[in-house]
Design a protein around this motif. Structure first.
Motif, PDB file in Angstrom:
ATOM      1  N   GLU A 222      -9.223  35.140 -57.902  1.00 48.08           N
ATOM      2  CA  GLU A 222      -8.656  36.283 -57.204  1.00 48.08           C
ATOM      3  C   GLU A 222      -7.409  35.822 -56.468  1.00 48.08           C
ATOM      4  OE1 GLU A 222      -9.887  39.920 -54.164  1.00 48.08           O
ATOM      5  OE2 GLU A 222     -11.418  38.767 -55.231  1.00 48.08           O
TER       6      GLU A 222
ATOM      7  N   ARG B  29     -13.047  36.195 -65.188  1.00 48.43           N
ATOM      8  CA  ARG B  29     -12.701  37.305 -64.299  1.00 48.43           C
ATOM      9  C   ARG B  29     -11.391  36.979 -63.599  1.00 48.43           C
ATOM     10  NH1 ARG B  29     -12.912  38.304 -58.936  1.00 48.43           N
ATOM     11  NH2 ARG B  29     -13.058  40.505 -58.302  1.00 48.43           N
TER      12      ARG B  29
ATOM     13  N   ARG C  91      -8.405  38.787 -60.941  1.00 47.59           N
ATOM     14  CA  ARG C  91      -7.824  39.875 -60.156  1.00 47.59           C
ATOM     15  C   ARG C  91      -6.527  39.372 -59.540  1.00 47.59           C
ATOM     16  NH1 ARG C  91      -9.457  42.774 -54.451  1.00 47.59           N
ATOM     17  NH2 ARG C  91      -8.113  44.603 -54.738  1.00 47.59           N
TER      18      ARG C  91
ATOM     19  N   THR D 291     -13.166  40.594 -67.387  1.00 46.94           N
ATOM     20  CA  THR D 291     -12.768  41.532 -66.335  1.00 46.94           C
ATOM     21  C   THR D 291     -11.340  41.232 -65.899  1.00 46.94           C
ATOM     22  OG1 THR D 291     -15.032  41.753 -65.493  1.00 46.94           O
ATOM     23  CG2 THR D 291     -13.252  42.385 -64.008  1.00 46.94           C
TER      24      THR D 291
ATOM     25  N   GLN E  70      -8.384  42.880 -63.264  1.00 48.55           N
ATOM     26  CA  GLN E  70      -7.992  43.838 -62.239  1.00 48.55           C
ATOM     27  C   GLN E  70      -6.575  43.497 -61.781  1.00 48.55           C
ATOM     28  OE1 GLN E  70     -11.965  42.959 -60.026  1.00 48.55           O
ATOM     29  NE2 GLN E  70     -11.281  44.955 -59.263  1.00 48.55           N
TER      30      GLN E  70
ATOM     31  N   ASP F 201      -3.616  44.962 -59.151  1.00 48.47           N
ATOM     32  CA  ASP F 201      -3.249  45.877 -58.069  1.00 48.47           C
ATOM     33  C   ASP F 201      -1.798  45.610 -57.692  1.00 48.47           C
ATOM     34  OD1 ASP F 201      -5.914  46.563 -58.157  1.00 48.47           O
ATOM     35  OD2 ASP F 201      -6.474  45.408 -56.386  1.00 48.47           O
TER      36      ASP F 201
ATOM     37  N   VAL G 127     -14.026  45.165 -68.726  1.00 51.92           N
ATOM     38  CA  VAL G 127     -13.657  45.966 -67.553  1.00 51.92           C
ATOM     39  C   VAL G 127     -12.155  45.801 -67.322  1.00 51.92           C
ATOM     40  CG1 VAL G 127     -13.964  46.303 -65.069  1.00 51.92           C
ATOM     41  CG2 VAL G 127     -15.926  45.677 -66.507  1.00 51.92           C
ATOM     42  N   LEU G 128     -11.443  46.932 -67.231  1.00 50.16           N
ATOM     43  CA  LEU G 128     -10.006  46.922 -66.977  1.00 50.16           C
ATOM     44  C   LEU G 128      -9.699  47.888 -65.841  1.00 50.16           C
ATOM     45  CD1 LEU G 128      -7.106  46.072 -67.704  1.00 50.16           C
ATOM     46  CD2 LEU G 128      -7.087  47.915 -69.406  1.00 50.16           C
ATOM     47  N   HIS G 129      -9.249  47.330 -64.708  1.00 47.02           N
ATOM     48  CA  HIS G 129      -8.861  48.138 -63.550  1.00 47.02           C
ATOM     49  C   HIS G 129      -7.377  47.911 -63.281  1.00 47.02           C
ATOM     50  CE1 HIS G 129     -13.169  48.384 -61.626  1.00 47.02           C
ATOM     51  NE2 HIS G 129     -13.135  48.808 -62.883  1.00 47.02           N
ATOM     52  N   LEU G 130      -6.610  48.984 -63.245  1.00 50.76           N
ATOM     53  CA  LEU G 130      -5.188  48.903 -62.949  1.00 50.76           C
ATOM     54  C   LEU G 130      -4.869  49.859 -61.812  1.00 50.76           C
ATOM     55  CD1 LEU G 130      -3.655  49.034 -66.562  1.00 50.76           C
ATOM     56  CD2 LEU G 130      -4.181  47.002 -65.202  1.00 50.76           C
ATOM     57  N   SER G 131      -4.302  49.340 -60.720  1.00 50.54           N
ATOM     58  CA  SER G 131      -3.830  50.173 -59.630  1.00 50.54           C
ATOM     59  C   SER G 131      -2.317  50.000 -59.554  1.00 50.54           C
ATOM     60  CB  SER G 131      -4.494  49.781 -58.304  1.00 50.54           C
ATOM     61  OG  SER G 131      -4.144  50.695 -57.288  1.00 50.54           O
TER      62      SER G 131
ATOM     63  N   ASP H 181     -10.589  51.885 -64.987  1.00 52.62           N
ATOM     64  CA  ASP H 181     -10.330  52.580 -63.729  1.00 52.62           C
ATOM     65  C   ASP H 181      -8.840  52.434 -63.457  1.00 52.62           C
ATOM     66  OD1 ASP H 181     -10.027  53.479 -61.107  1.00 52.62           O
ATOM     67  OD2 ASP H 181     -12.001  52.768 -60.498  1.00 52.62           O
TER      68      ASP H 181
END
Length: 348
Positions: free
Chosen positions: A197, A223, A225, A255, A257, A259, A285-289, A317
């Motif tokens: 992270e 993972r 982030r 995963t 992520q 941001d 899992v794919l998270h994009l902000s 997400d």
């Protein structure tokens, strides 16, 4: 409660306390009963030059335990009344946020952090030469504790890489030269980390920090982030992370992520970043902000195509507020629910 070897071992009968087999020593028994290990680092990083300390760190970082949350923290004194630690996980004052942890750890003396990048357990010394022989043979899992230990071994490299990676991670946002950045990137990439992270929102130098990320992602990651709010690099940020993902060949990543709220990577930079995910065949899992990033229809189309192409993907997400996709882009984003039927889809 803390077990401190200098006080816990009877110094008048040290050999009887320690014994010939490190695996049966008081050091090893103490670690077996503890919840974590703490190293206190002086200006010279003396701890990492002593063989018994190196043995404790080897066991701490590599031993098999029923619980994976055995902790390892490194502390340094700040004057006579304060200290700062590079910690394994969050402290209460971090409030479970990577940004707060990063700010706290930024007070760790950088000169000591750099010494951590040079650790070589195989070169540590001992007051009793026999201890050094026994410990190095224990680290290499030799069948003969009294044999001359090897000068090089995969287990030396493994523990060195694990330890150096922890220091490198704490230094990513503090790099002030290309030379130091290259050292941090090398140590991070070789660390064997499974989870990473990175909160990069307040770096000393945007471009040098991005350089560490581009060259420093460990291929072993499962993972990842990356957080970087309001970065001033624009499209270079998107292309830089894309280069990092492709360069590390993250074949085990499940995963991801990202941001980047307010970083204005633009439609072109967003397309390059989205396309970098195409090779992540195990991604679940794919998270994009990406709020307020100047994204448009090109990014929306690339994202929709890539989501269809990722065979293991189960959950997406996306926070896309503050972008102007137009009717065409909105239509492509609406396809995501069709691409992931009966699976987790959240787009806003």
């Amino acid at each position: 409660a803390y077990w401190v070897c200098a006080y816990a071992n009877n110094q008048w009968r040290a050999q009887a306390e320690v014994g010939d087999n490190p695996e049966e020593s008081s050091f090893r028994r103490a670690i077996g009963k503890a919840e974590g290990t703490v190293t206190v680092l002086d200006d010279s990083a003396t701890t990492y030059t002593r063989i018994w300390c190196s043995y404790e760190i080897f066991v701490t970082l590599t031993m098999d335990r029923a619980s994976p949350r055995y902790l390892y923290d490194v502390y340094a004194a700040l004057g006579a009344a304060d200290a700062v630690g590079i910690t394994d996980g969050f402290l209460p004052q971090d409030a479970e946020t990577a940004s707060a942890k990063c700010r706290r750890e930024s007070a760790f003396p950088f000169s000591r952090l750099l010494r951590g990048l040079d650790v070589e357990v195989e070169k540590a010394e001992a007051s009793a030469p026999a201890d050094r022989i026994h410990i190095l043979n224990s680290i290499t899992q030799s069948g003969d504790l009294n044999a001359p230990p090897p000068d090089a071994h995969d287990n030396y490299r493994h523990v060195n890489a694990l330890l150096r990676g922890r220091f490198a991670l704490a230094g990513v946002t503090r790099v002030m030269s290309r030379e130091v950045g290259a050292r941090l990137a090398r140590s991070l990439s070789e660390s064997g980390m499974l989870s990473l992270e990175l909160d990069l929102s307040q770096p000393e130098d945007d471009r040098l920090t991005l350089g560490v990320v581009k060259d420093g992602l460990p291929p072993s990651l499962r993972r990842l982030r990356v957080v970087w709010y309001r970065c001033g690099l624009g499209a270079e940020l998107g292309s830089g992370l894309a280069q990092a993902i492709r360069g590390a060949a993250l074949s085990e990543l499940t995963t991801l992520q990202v941001d980047f709220d307010g970083s204005k990577v633009g439609d072109e930079g967003g397309v390059v970043l989205a396309n970098a995910a195409r090779g992540l065949r195990r991604l679940e899992v794919l998270h994009l902000s990406l709020d307020a990033n100047g994204l448009g229809a090109g990014f929306a189309a690339a994202l929709a195509d890539i989501v269809r192409d990722l065979p293991a993907l189960k959950e997406v997400d996306f926070n896309m507020l503050g972008n102007n996709f137009g009717e065409e882009g909105k239509a492509r984003l609406a396809e995501l629910s069709e691409a992931l039927p009966a699976r987790g889809v959240r787009v806003r």
